[in-house]
Design a protein around this motif. Structure first.
Motif, PDB file in Angstrom:
ATOM      1  N   UNK A 194       2.535 -14.120   5.456  1.00  0.00           N
ATOM      2  CA  UNK A 194       3.441 -13.735   4.375  1.00  0.00           C
ATOM      3  C   UNK A 194       3.947 -12.311   4.568  1.00  0.00           C
ATOM      4  N   UNK A 195       3.053 -11.425   4.986  1.00  0.00           N
ATOM      5  CA  UNK A 195       3.453 -10.036   5.228  1.00  0.00           C
ATOM      6  C   UNK A 195       4.430  -9.929   6.384  1.00  0.00           C
ATOM      7  N   UNK A 196       4.199 -10.703   7.428  1.00  0.00           N
ATOM      8  CA  UNK A 196       5.029 -10.605   8.628  1.00  0.00           C
ATOM      9  C   UNK A 196       6.467 -11.037   8.396  1.00  0.00           C
ATOM     10  N   UNK A 197       6.721 -11.743   7.332  1.00  0.00           N
ATOM     11  CA  UNK A 197       8.101 -12.088   6.982  1.00  0.00           C
ATOM     12  C   UNK A 197       8.877 -10.836   6.585  1.00  0.00           C
ATOM     13  N   UNK A 198       8.155  -9.864   6.021  1.00  0.00           N
ATOM     14  CA  UNK A 198       8.794  -8.671   5.467  1.00  0.00           C
ATOM     15  C   UNK A 198       8.765  -7.464   6.398  1.00  0.00           C
ATOM     16  N   UNK A 244       4.323   3.183   8.553  1.00  0.00           N
ATOM     17  CA  UNK A 244       3.977   4.073   7.454  1.00  0.00           C
ATOM     18  C   UNK A 244       5.189   4.500   6.630  1.00  0.00           C
ATOM     19  N   UNK A 245       6.368   3.997   6.961  1.00  0.00           N
ATOM     20  CA  UNK A 245       7.552   4.397   6.214  1.00  0.00           C
ATOM     21  C   UNK A 245       7.422   4.012   4.734  1.00  0.00           C
ATOM     22  N   UNK A 246       8.082   4.802   3.914  1.00  0.00           N
ATOM     23  CA  UNK A 246       8.100   4.583   2.465  1.00  0.00           C
ATOM     24  C   UNK A 246       6.668   4.557   1.922  1.00  0.00           C
ATOM     25  N   UNK A 247       6.253   3.411   1.339  1.00  0.00           N
ATOM     26  CA  UNK A 247       4.925   3.330   0.736  1.00  0.00           C
ATOM     27  C   UNK A 247       3.913   2.632   1.640  1.00  0.00           C
ATOM     28  N   UNK A 248       4.215   2.567   2.943  1.00  0.00           N
ATOM     29  CA  UNK A 248       3.341   1.899   3.916  1.00  0.00           C
ATOM     30  C   UNK A 248       3.136   0.432   3.571  1.00  0.00           C
ATOM     31  N   UNK A 249       4.117  -0.136   2.850  1.00  0.00           N
ATOM     32  CA  UNK A 249       4.038  -1.553   2.490  1.00  0.00           C
ATOM     33  C   UNK A 249       3.050  -1.837   1.383  1.00  0.00           C
ATOM     34  N   UNK A 250       2.742  -0.834   0.543  1.00  0.00           N
ATOM     35  CA  UNK A 250       1.694  -0.983  -0.473  1.00  0.00           C
ATOM     36  C   UNK A 250       1.925  -2.186  -1.374  1.00  0.00           C
ATOM     37  N   UNK A 251       3.124  -2.322  -1.911  1.00  0.00           N
ATOM     38  CA  UNK A 251       3.383  -3.430  -2.834  1.00  0.00           C
ATOM     39  C   UNK A 251       3.218  -4.775  -2.135  1.00  0.00           C
ATOM     40  N   UNK A 252       3.718  -4.871  -0.905  1.00  0.00           N
ATOM     41  CA  UNK A 252       3.640  -6.130  -0.165  1.00  0.00           C
ATOM     42  C   UNK A 252       2.195  -6.454   0.217  1.00  0.00           C
ATOM     43  N   UNK A 253       1.467  -5.453   0.712  1.00  0.00           N
ATOM     44  CA  UNK A 253       0.082  -5.689   1.145  1.00  0.00           C
ATOM     45  C   UNK A 253      -0.778  -6.087  -0.045  1.00  0.00           C
ATOM     46  N   UNK A 254      -0.622  -5.398  -1.153  1.00  0.00           N
ATOM     47  CA  UNK A 254      -1.446  -5.706  -2.316  1.00  0.00           C
ATOM     48  C   UNK A 254      -1.108  -7.067  -2.907  1.00  0.00           C
ATOM     49  N   UNK A 255       0.165  -7.437  -2.870  1.00  0.00           N
ATOM     50  CA  UNK A 255       0.544  -8.776  -3.355  1.00  0.00           C
ATOM     51  C   UNK A 255      -0.048  -9.860  -2.451  1.00  0.00           C
TER      52      UNK A 255
END
Length: 392
Positions: free
Chosen positions: A302-306, A326-337
């Protein structure tokens, strides 16, 4: 500034014993002067960046206090190094069963890991699937709370588990409930030998099914890991004859997943898995995701789609290490979801100070966060012990 440095730290407090440490904490509480707790300095980059003006080091509180090989117990001061304890145990052919992670390669830090630091972060390596986590092997603790009071909980022998819940609370509290001064552990005999079964070329989902097949077998697997695009590894430990026989039976069970090789060494060592070495020295943020193993591969897909993601699976898929841009929020919202979709949670282990300050290192969990805040208010009412470090 080096990884793990305390911004603006002007003072290092290094008490010689527990009584002096307690006095220093009490004085800081009276002034409401925040303290950054330090052991060997190898894990100071974990959590939100510290805003403390002073460090409180337990490095001088060292040494093994009690070791009873026949009772399978060891008691050590929090400042004792992991290397010292492992050497003491090795002389009697015993080990720390939870195989504590060494964060130095991943975080780029120096110093020597201490047993107090390992307990404070609940550092648990590949053998967790068989022997349990660090907190499961802790029998008792002594610590100084945020008022400067010395608290003793649990016991020094396996049969004495009074107050065991508080012992577990200290493991993984990152020093926010108290400064550990002494820990008692259960230890185990060192395995006579070990063998690793290797499979190559498996997709993540297939690799997790293979690891599950191994872990649910009767062959007493002590570790199971998979590197995306790399090997799948299954470890057996014990007496030589037993390991040889179990390895042969396990090879038969895993044959459906591909060719199975048996060797003590391969392209990835168990120390590499323990320390997340594939992501060390490489640019990017590193996340530690606890997940339901059967859902782990889907979460990564799921993460790799984004965004680009590399993954190292440990604990048969129950632990996922992720390397993300590490750009922006290091994918925080996506990783946590993705972690929540896998019935787990995500911790940001390595990122810049700016990213860790912006998104927090720990997964927001409203119910658990409220409980943790209540505990901190009870044990550290002045808020002087690693304040903000665990804020989500």
């Amino acid at each position: 500034m080096s990884a793990g440095a305390v911004p603006g730290a002007a003072e290092v407090l290094a008490p010689a014993d527990e009584a002096e440490l307690a006095a220093m904490v009490a004085a800081a509480a009276a002034r409401r002067a925040p303290l950054r707790i330090r052991g060997g300095g190898t894990r100071l980059a974990l959590g939100r960046p510290s805003q403390a003006a002073a460090e409180l080091s337990v490095a001088r509180l060292g040494g093994v206090r009690l070791y009873e090989p026949g009772a399978l117990t060891i008691v050590a001061a929090a400042g004792a190094t992991v290397a010292e304890i492992e050497a003491t145990l090795a002389a009697e052919r015993q080990i720390l069963p939870f195989e504590p992670m060494d964060h130095r390669r991943l975080l780029g830090t120096d110093g020597e890991p201490t047993i107090g630091g390992a307990a404070a972060v609940n550092a648990s390596g590949p053998r967790r699937v068989q022997a349990g986590a660090c907190r499961d092997l802790m029998l008792g603790v002594r610590f100084v709370d945020g008022r400067g009071r010395v608290v003793k909980n649990g016991g020094r022998v396996m049969k004495n588990v009074t107050g065991y819940d508080l012992v577990k609370l200290m493991a993984g509290a990152h020093g926010t409930l108290g400064v550990l001064t002494e820990i008692a552990f259960k230890v185990l005999p060192a395995p006579e030998c070990a063998a690793t079964l290797w499979l190559e070329g498996l997709e993540d989902e297939t690799a997790i099914r293979a690891m599950s097949a191994a872990l649910t077998s009767p062959w007493d697997v002590s570790a199971a890991a998979h590197l995306s695009g790399g090997p799948t590894m299954i470890r057996l430990e014990g007496l030589e004859g037993s390991v040889r026989a179990r390895a042969e039976r396990l090879r038969e069970r895993l044959a459906a997943f591909g060719d199975v090789e048996t060797a003590e060494e391969g392209p990835l060592s168990w120390r590499d898995v323990r320390d997340c070495a594939p992501f060390a020295g490489r640019p990017g943020a590193v996340w530690r995701v606890a997940a339901r193993p059967s859902m782990a591969a889907a979460a990564v897909a799921r993460l790799r789609v984004e965004r680009p993601v590399e993954a190292l699976y440990d604990w048969g898929g129950g632990l996922i290490w992720l390397l993300t841009p590490e750009q922006d929020d290091a994918g925080a919202a996506l990783v946590r979801a993705a972690a929540e979709a896998a019935q787990g949670h995500a911790t940001l282990v390595r990122a810049s100070d700016a990213v860790r300050a912006a998104v927090g290192a720990f997964h927001p969990r409203p119910g658990a966060d409220a409980l943790a805040a209540g505990l901190r208010a009870r044990f550290d009412p002045a808020g002087v012990l690693n304040p903000g470090l665990m804020a989500s």
